[in-house]
Scaffold this motif. Structure first.
Motif, PDB file in Angstrom:
ATOM      1  N   LEU A   9     -18.521  19.643 -24.909  1.00 10.55           N
ATOM      2  CA  LEU A   9     -17.609  20.644 -24.348  1.00 10.55           C
ATOM      3  C   LEU A   9     -16.187  20.440 -24.853  1.00 10.55           C
ATOM      4  CD1 LEU A   9     -18.865  20.920 -20.672  1.00 10.55           C
ATOM      5  CD2 LEU A   9     -18.940  22.686 -22.429  1.00 10.55           C
ATOM      6  N   LEU A  10     -15.769  19.198 -24.945  1.00 16.34           N
ATOM      7  CA  LEU A  10     -14.436  18.920 -25.476  1.00 16.34           C
ATOM      8  C   LEU A  10     -14.326  19.379 -26.927  1.00 16.34           C
ATOM      9  CD1 LEU A  10     -11.635  17.688 -25.109  1.00 16.34           C
ATOM     10  CD2 LEU A  10     -12.607  15.500 -25.825  1.00 16.34           C
ATOM     11  N   VAL A  22     -11.784  22.277 -28.285  1.00 18.82           N
ATOM     12  CA  VAL A  22     -10.831  22.030 -29.373  1.00 18.82           C
ATOM     13  C   VAL A  22     -11.089  23.019 -30.521  1.00 18.82           C
ATOM     14  CG1 VAL A  22     -10.151  20.368 -31.158  1.00 18.82           C
ATOM     15  CG2 VAL A  22     -10.382  19.623 -28.780  1.00 18.82           C
ATOM     16  N   GLY A  23     -12.351  23.222 -30.860  1.00 17.95           N
ATOM     17  CA  GLY A  23     -12.694  24.192 -31.897  1.00 17.95           C
ATOM     18  C   GLY A  23     -12.245  25.595 -31.532  1.00 17.95           C
ATOM     19  N   VAL A  40      -9.630  27.809 -33.636  1.00 22.51           N
ATOM     20  CA  VAL A  40     -10.006  29.127 -34.159  1.00 22.51           C
ATOM     21  C   VAL A  40      -8.996  30.182 -33.702  1.00 22.51           C
ATOM     22  CG1 VAL A  40     -11.714  30.982 -33.925  1.00 22.51           C
ATOM     23  CG2 VAL A  40     -12.455  28.663 -34.468  1.00 22.51           C
ATOM     24  N   LEU A  41      -8.589  30.130 -32.443  1.00 19.64           N
ATOM     25  CA  LEU A  41      -7.606  31.102 -31.952  1.00 19.64           C
ATOM     26  C   LEU A  41      -6.254  30.941 -32.638  1.00 19.64           C
ATOM     27  CD1 LEU A  41      -8.213  31.333 -28.109  1.00 19.64           C
ATOM     28  CD2 LEU A  41      -8.637  33.075 -29.828  1.00 19.64           C
ATOM     29  N   THR A  73      -6.953  31.035 -37.276  1.00 21.12           N
ATOM     30  CA  THR A  73      -7.798  31.983 -38.004  1.00 21.12           C
ATOM     31  C   THR A  73      -7.471  33.405 -37.561  1.00 21.12           C
ATOM     32  OG1 THR A  73      -9.615  32.019 -36.403  1.00 21.12           O
ATOM     33  CG2 THR A  73      -9.675  30.286 -38.090  1.00 21.12           C
ATOM     34  N   VAL A  74      -8.100  34.349 -38.211  1.00 22.41           N
ATOM     35  CA  VAL A  74      -7.903  35.754 -37.854  1.00 22.41           C
ATOM     36  C   VAL A  74      -9.109  36.311 -37.100  1.00 22.41           C
ATOM     37  CG1 VAL A  74      -6.324  36.214 -39.749  1.00 22.41           C
ATOM     38  CG2 VAL A  74      -8.774  36.525 -40.085  1.00 22.41           C
ATOM     39  N   VAL A  75      -9.934  35.434 -36.572  1.00 19.86           N
ATOM     40  CA  VAL A  75     -11.144  35.873 -35.873  1.00 19.86           C
ATOM     41  C   VAL A  75     -10.791  36.728 -34.664  1.00 19.86           C
ATOM     42  CG1 VAL A  75     -13.156  35.064 -34.558  1.00 19.86           C
ATOM     43  CG2 VAL A  75     -12.515  33.936 -36.670  1.00 19.86           C
ATOM     44  N   GLY A  76      -9.843  36.298 -33.851  1.00 17.45           N
ATOM     45  CA  GLY A  76      -9.428  37.051 -32.685  1.00 17.45           C
ATOM     46  C   GLY A  76     -10.038  36.526 -31.401  1.00 17.45           C
ATOM     47  N   TYR A  77      -9.535  37.069 -30.294  1.00 21.61           N
ATOM     48  CA  TYR A  77      -9.901  36.580 -28.968  1.00 21.61           C
ATOM     49  C   TYR A  77     -11.352  36.860 -28.602  1.00 21.61           C
ATOM     50  CZ  TYR A  77     -10.023  35.900 -23.978  1.00 21.61           C
ATOM     51  OH  TYR A  77     -10.382  35.474 -22.736  1.00 21.61           O
ATOM     52  N   VAL A  78     -11.795  38.081 -28.751  1.00 19.64           N
ATOM     53  CA  VAL A  78     -13.134  38.462 -28.266  1.00 19.64           C
ATOM     54  C   VAL A  78     -14.246  37.677 -28.958  1.00 19.64           C
ATOM     55  CG1 VAL A  78     -14.787  40.358 -28.005  1.00 19.64           C
ATOM     56  CG2 VAL A  78     -12.384  40.719 -27.436  1.00 19.64           C
ATOM     57  N   PRO A  79     -14.326  37.638 -30.292  1.00 22.07           N
ATOM     58  CA  PRO A  79     -15.403  36.868 -30.918  1.00 22.07           C
ATOM     59  C   PRO A  79     -15.299  35.354 -30.654  1.00 22.07           C
ATOM     60  CG  PRO A  79     -14.373  38.316 -32.532  1.00 22.07           C
ATOM     61  CD  PRO A  79     -13.561  38.378 -31.297  1.00 22.07           C
ATOM     62  N   ALA A  80     -14.075  34.821 -30.680  1.00 22.54           N
ATOM     63  CA  ALA A  80     -13.904  33.385 -30.454  1.00 22.54           C
ATOM     64  C   ALA A  80     -14.302  33.003 -29.036  1.00 22.54           C
ATOM     65  CB  ALA A  80     -12.459  32.975 -30.725  1.00 22.54           C
TER      66      ALA A  80
END
Length: 179
Positions: A104-105, A109-110, A114-115, A118-125
């Motif tokens: 879980l930790l 952290v991942g 990612v938030l 990266t440009v992934v964004g809130y919803v997918p992350a």
């Protein structure tokens, strides 16, 4: 001469306080009640200094810390009341494993990385983090729950994103989705 070890034989439980209840939950209950009471006192002081209004920033801390103290008191009463039988104590004894908290930790952290980077964004992350956390905390086979986990994760992530961006006017990273 025999060597002293701190290992308990299989199926045994940690020492208990007088009355048959384990000490860990009692100590936790006391700490949670004291922390909640301290925060409630501080919230009351802040509210008394600046006043409490329905739409002001001082009401929410009063409600949250008040609820915290009530729930902590209920937990404290539960931990001090009654006795476990030996069979219940063995059944309730937690299995010591650091794999789940460590996983879980690592997932948290991942998720933060990612938030932030990266440009992934809130919803997918957030959906990916939710599914990973559900898998780490669950014990059912993946086939039985993966569709449910993904649907709930996407639904909650999207609903939280809309609530924050549309209703609270707090911007979350949109990322790759045109939201």
């Amino acid at each position: 001469m025999t060597a002293l070890t701190h290992e308990r034989p299989e199926g045994t439980v940690p020492p208990a306080a007088p009355g048959g209840r384990p000490l860990g939950p009692r100590i936790t209950a006391a700490v949670v009640v004291l922390a909640g009471a301290g925060l409630l006192v501080r919230a009351i002081r802040d509210a008394a200094q600046s006043g409490v209004t329905v739409d002001g920033p001082r009401l929410a801390p009063l409600i949250v810390t008040g609820g915290w103290v009530v729930l902590a008191a209920a937990y404290t009463i539960q931990t001090w009341a009654g006795k476990y039988t030996e069979a219940e104590r063995v059944e309730r004894a937690p299995r010591a494993s650091w794999l789940v908290p460590a996983g879980l930790l690592a997932a948290l952290v991942g998720y933060a990385l990612v938030l932030e980077y990266t440009v992934v964004g809130y919803v997918p992350a957030t959906a990916a983090f939710f599914v990973a956390a559900a898998r780490l905390l669950g014990d059912r086979p993946v086939r039985a729950v993966i569709l449910r986990d993904v649907v709930v994760a996407l639904g909650l992530s999207f609903a939280i994103y809309l609530a924050f961006t549309r209703f609270l006017d707090i911007q979350l990273p949109a990322g790759v989705l045109p939201l």
